[in-house]
Design a protein around this motif. Structure first.
Motif, PDB file in Angstrom:
ATOM      1  N   UNK A 174       0.837  -1.192   0.000  1.00  0.00           N
ATOM      2  CA  UNK A 174       0.000   0.000   0.000  1.00  0.00           C
ATOM      3  C   UNK A 174       0.874   1.244   0.000  1.00  0.00           C
ATOM      4  N   UNK A 175       0.329   2.341  -0.496  1.00  0.00           N
ATOM      5  CA  UNK A 175       1.094   3.589  -0.566  1.00  0.00           C
ATOM      6  C   UNK A 175       1.516   4.047   0.828  1.00  0.00           C
ATOM      7  N   UNK A 176       0.710   3.770   1.851  1.00  0.00           N
ATOM      8  CA  UNK A 176       1.068   4.158   3.204  1.00  0.00           C
ATOM      9  C   UNK A 176       2.259   3.390   3.750  1.00  0.00           C
ATOM     10  N   UNK A 177       2.595   2.236   3.157  1.00  0.00           N
ATOM     11  CA  UNK A 177       3.755   1.468   3.561  1.00  0.00           C
ATOM     12  C   UNK A 177       4.976   1.815   2.743  1.00  0.00           C
ATOM     13  N   UNK A 178       4.910   1.531   1.445  1.00  0.00           N
ATOM     14  CA  UNK A 178       6.039   1.868   0.559  1.00  0.00           C
ATOM     15  C   UNK A 178       6.287   3.368   0.539  1.00  0.00           C
ATOM     16  N   UNK A 179       5.229   4.154   0.423  1.00  0.00           N
ATOM     17  CA  UNK A 179       5.385   5.606   0.328  1.00  0.00           C
ATOM     18  C   UNK A 179       6.005   6.215   1.556  1.00  0.00           C
ATOM     19  N   UNK A 180       5.584   5.764   2.753  1.00  0.00           N
ATOM     20  CA  UNK A 180       6.117   6.345   3.983  1.00  0.00           C
ATOM     21  C   UNK A 180       7.603   6.040   4.142  1.00  0.00           C
ATOM     22  N   UNK A 181       8.022   4.806   3.868  1.00  0.00           N
ATOM     23  CA  UNK A 181       9.440   4.483   3.998  1.00  0.00           C
ATOM     24  C   UNK A 181      10.266   5.241   2.964  1.00  0.00           C
ATOM     25  N   UNK A 182       9.717   5.434   1.769  1.00  0.00           N
ATOM     26  CA  UNK A 182      10.431   6.219   0.758  1.00  0.00           C
ATOM     27  C   UNK A 182      10.636   7.657   1.222  1.00  0.00           C
ATOM     28  N   UNK A 183       9.669   8.210   1.952  1.00  0.00           N
ATOM     29  CA  UNK A 183       9.827   9.569   2.479  1.00  0.00           C
ATOM     30  C   UNK A 183      11.071   9.650   3.360  1.00  0.00           C
ATOM     31  N   UNK A 184      11.226   8.679   4.254  1.00  0.00           N
ATOM     32  CA  UNK A 184      12.393   8.671   5.125  1.00  0.00           C
ATOM     33  C   UNK A 184      13.686   8.472   4.361  1.00  0.00           C
ATOM     34  N   UNK A 185      13.673   7.569   3.378  1.00  0.00           N
ATOM     35  CA  UNK A 185      14.875   7.310   2.585  1.00  0.00           C
ATOM     36  C   UNK A 185      15.249   8.521   1.739  1.00  0.00           C
ATOM     37  N   UNK A 186      14.264   9.164   1.139  1.00  0.00           N
ATOM     38  CA  UNK A 186      14.535  10.365   0.354  1.00  0.00           C
ATOM     39  C   UNK A 186      15.161  11.449   1.227  1.00  0.00           C
ATOM     40  N   UNK A 187      14.703  11.542   2.467  1.00  0.00           N
ATOM     41  CA  UNK A 187      15.207  12.564   3.383  1.00  0.00           C
ATOM     42  C   UNK A 187      16.494  12.155   4.100  1.00  0.00           C
ATOM     43  N   UNK A 188      17.019  10.981   3.794  1.00  0.00           N
ATOM     44  CA  UNK A 188      18.331  10.596   4.293  1.00  0.00           C
ATOM     45  C   UNK A 188      18.395  10.218   5.752  1.00  0.00           C
ATOM     46  N   UNK A 189      17.298   9.694   6.319  1.00  0.00           N
ATOM     47  CA  UNK A 189      17.305   9.314   7.733  1.00  0.00           C
ATOM     48  C   UNK A 189      17.208   7.795   7.875  1.00  0.00           C
ATOM     49  N   UNK A 190      17.387   7.326   9.102  1.00  0.00           N
ATOM     50  CA  UNK A 190      17.282   5.896   9.402  1.00  0.00           C
ATOM     51  C   UNK A 190      15.823   5.479   9.431  1.00  0.00           C
ATOM     52  N   UNK A 191      15.553   4.330   8.806  1.00  0.00           N
ATOM     53  CA  UNK A 191      14.198   3.799   8.739  1.00  0.00           C
ATOM     54  C   UNK A 191      14.165   2.399   9.345  1.00  0.00           C
ATOM     55  N   UNK A 192      13.459   2.258  10.457  1.00  0.00           N
ATOM     56  CA  UNK A 192      13.304   0.950  11.095  1.00  0.00           C
ATOM     57  C   UNK A 192      12.099   0.269  10.455  1.00  0.00           C
ATOM     58  N   UNK A 193      12.353  -0.851   9.793  1.00  0.00           N
ATOM     59  CA  UNK A 193      11.309  -1.559   9.051  1.00  0.00           C
ATOM     60  C   UNK A 193      10.802  -2.729   9.873  1.00  0.00           C
ATOM     61  N   UNK A 194       9.506  -2.759  10.137  1.00  0.00           N
ATOM     62  CA  UNK A 194       8.882  -3.881  10.832  1.00  0.00           C
ATOM     63  C   UNK A 194       8.359  -4.868   9.795  1.00  0.00           C
ATOM     64  N   UNK A 195       8.615  -6.145  10.004  1.00  0.00           N
ATOM     65  CA  UNK A 195       8.123  -7.158   9.060  1.00  0.00           C
ATOM     66  C   UNK A 195       6.603  -7.062   8.911  1.00  0.00           C
TER      67      UNK A 195
END
Length: 533
Positions: free
Chosen positions: A226-247
């Motif tokens: 869903x966009x709320x999953x892929x999209x939200x993590x992409x926001x963090x990656x685009x902004x250059x911060x650490x992203x903790x991914x839950x399975x």
């Protein structure tokens, strides 16, 4: 602390494949992804995605081809995503809860020759691949009791040299299939431009809730299909911060992760937030690192929002959007969230920078302030279209670029957008239009109500009558008449439920957290030619 990115840095990320490239140059040792104890820096993310590009090309992938991913959340999914985009191809994540038949349909619709499968989906993925006409090659994301190539070894058989394949911002990059609550799911084509073009405008707007500071950590727990999953993590990656991914989202795990990882920002659907605050230890956790919780995907009753604000003690930002708009198009800022409640807390907020919003009637006329019609939006974030469905695309996006959302609502004099409900969920009782979300909001504040869904059921006198389906809080004995009276004290009597049914199990929801009202309605309409009366 200084902001992590300067506005001009966004100009250096023209396509999504440029994201790991840019951060590998500017912050190589910054952790990009953290998953179950495995940390990946931006330099490693860039190099590993390059290896995966070479592996994809060796497997026969060509520019524009589609690649399917079927599994729960993983750091390696995002690595694969960047690899596919560097190759100029398209990634289509598939919801892990789907059946083999549903997965096979998406594989064939996407015309994918490669299927990457998470460990929890191997058996279903094998069955789907066997059923599909495409018969894709399976790459397993993790080792296990199977004979498929394993992702890391498959990737590491190739060098980390960047192929520098020419990819344009308007090339389709992401294919997200809608939930399919009615009919077969449609693939929504999103481009790098859809995702990236608004980022500089947002940075220049200096909206505090949208700014990331050095050292902040994002929590990615919503499903990546869903966009709320892929999209939200992409926001963090685009902004250059650490992203903790839950399975997968787990409320007990969330209570451990937030203080341990010092999570600063997270996006969650209201149902997930409710699960967290209902945990016995919810009020004992240290939430001091949290600065903002963004929420959306379904309406949040004001009483639940007020309780979440009290428990988490951080700022809240509502997000309204859809897959077809690449996620958020409006936001309700923290300053409009008042624990005492106010009118604006019932709205979806204001248009994001660069986004236009309008209301149209059934004849296509643009409506004025406070007039209810269909909400439409126009921006660079609007989808490229539905994959292989030109007719559906044309019925959703008009010649002027307005995308019809399917939501009913209005815009007030100050530009705030108020969503009444999905147009198809509207109840017509005695000639009056009733929107379930408004009634649910009224019922939810009752002290015995944990969850509520409102549906229209056949009524010989009124055509349809309003029924509330309630999941009671533990340890209470709810009274239907008391709940009806409570709702009538908050909204017009014709909108209030005429009857209440109680459920001992949670309400049925889609993977993105939306209440499946259609499932709740169906038993009441058996034998009827139409689902309206």
């Amino acid at each position: 602390m200084a902001a992590s990115l300067k506005p001009e840095e966004f100009d250096l990320m023209v396509t999504l494949g440029d994201v790991p490239r840019h951060h590998a140059r500017t912050r190589p040792n910054q952790v990009a992804l953290s998953f179950e104890g495995r940390d990946t820096t931006f330099a490693e993310l860039d190099a590993n995605s390059n290896r995966a590009v070479a592996a994809l090309l060796a497997a026969g992938l060509k520019k524009g081809d589609r690649v399917c991913y079927f599994g729960k959340n993983s750091d390696h999914y995002f690595e694969l995503l960047f690899a596919v985009m560097k190759a100029g191809a398209v990634i289509a994540p598939i919801g892990w809860r789907l059946s083999a038949d549903e997965v096979a349909y998406i594989i064939d619709d996407a015309q994918s020759s490669l299927l990457f499968v998470g460990p929890e989906c191997i058996e279903c993925g094998e069955a789907a691949a066997a059923k599909s006409a495409s018969r894709p090659q399976i790459i397993a994301m993790e080792a296990g009791a199977h004979a498929h190539p394993v992702y890391e070894a498959w990737r590491n058989a190739h060098p980390a040299e960047d192929k520098n394949i020419d990819v344009a911002p308007n090339d389709t990059a992401l294919l997200l299939y809608t939930s399919g609550t009615t009919g077969r799911p449609k693939g929504v084509m999103l481009t790098s431009g859809n995702i990236l073009r608004s980022r500089r405008a947002l940075s220049e707007a200096k909206m505090g809730w949208n700014e990331w500071q050095e050292g902040e950590v994002s929590y990615c727990a919503m499903p990546i299909a869903h966009i709320g999953g892929t999209g939200w993590c992409l926001v963090g990656l685009i902004n250059g911060v650490k992203n903790v991914v839950a399975r997968d989202f787990n409320p007990m795990e969330a209570l451990e992760v937030i203080p341990r990882e010092r999570i600063a920002k997270m996006f969650m659907v209201p149902a997930a937030l409710q699960f967290v605050i209902r945990m016995p230890r919810a009020r004992e956790i240290d939430y001091s690192s949290l600065t903002h919780i963004l929420y959306g995907a379904s309406p949040m009753p004001v009483d639940l929002l007020r309780e979440c604000m009290e428990v988490f003690g951080c700022q809240f930002v509502q997000q309204y959007g859809m897959t077809e708009t690449t996620g958020t198009v409006t936001y309700l800022p923290p300053e409009d969230h008042d624990p005492k409640g106010n009118q604006r807390m019932r709205s979806a907020g204001l248009p994001m920078p660069g986004v236009e919003m309008a209301i149209f009637d059934a004849q296509g006329n643009r409506l004025g302030p406070n007039e209810i019609g269909e909400i439409a939006t126009r921006s660079a974030a609007n989808m490229k279209g539905y994959w292989r469905k030109d007719e559906a695309t044309a019925s959703t996006i008009d010649s002027q670029g307005w995308l019809r959302t399917g939501d009913a609502g209005y815009i007030d004099e100050d530009g705030y957008i108020y969503i009444q409900d999905r147009i198809k969920d509207m109840i017509i009782t005695g000639g009056e239009n009733v929107y379930p979300a408004e009634v649910e909001n009224a019922v939810h504040g009752h002290p015995h109500v944990a969850e509520v869904a409102v549906i229209g059921v056949p009524d010989e006198t009124w055509g349809e009558s309003v029924k509330a389906i309630v999941v009671p809080k533990p340890g209470v004995t709810p009274d239907a008449n008391d709940i009806i009276a409570f709702a009538r004290s908050r909204i017009a009597h014709f909108k209030a439920p005429r009857s209440v049914d109680f459920l001992a199990t949670p309400l049925p929801r889609s993977a993105s957290g939306k209440i499946l009202r259609r499932e709740l309605r169906e038993p009441f309409w058996v034998g009827k030619d139409r689902r309206v009366n």
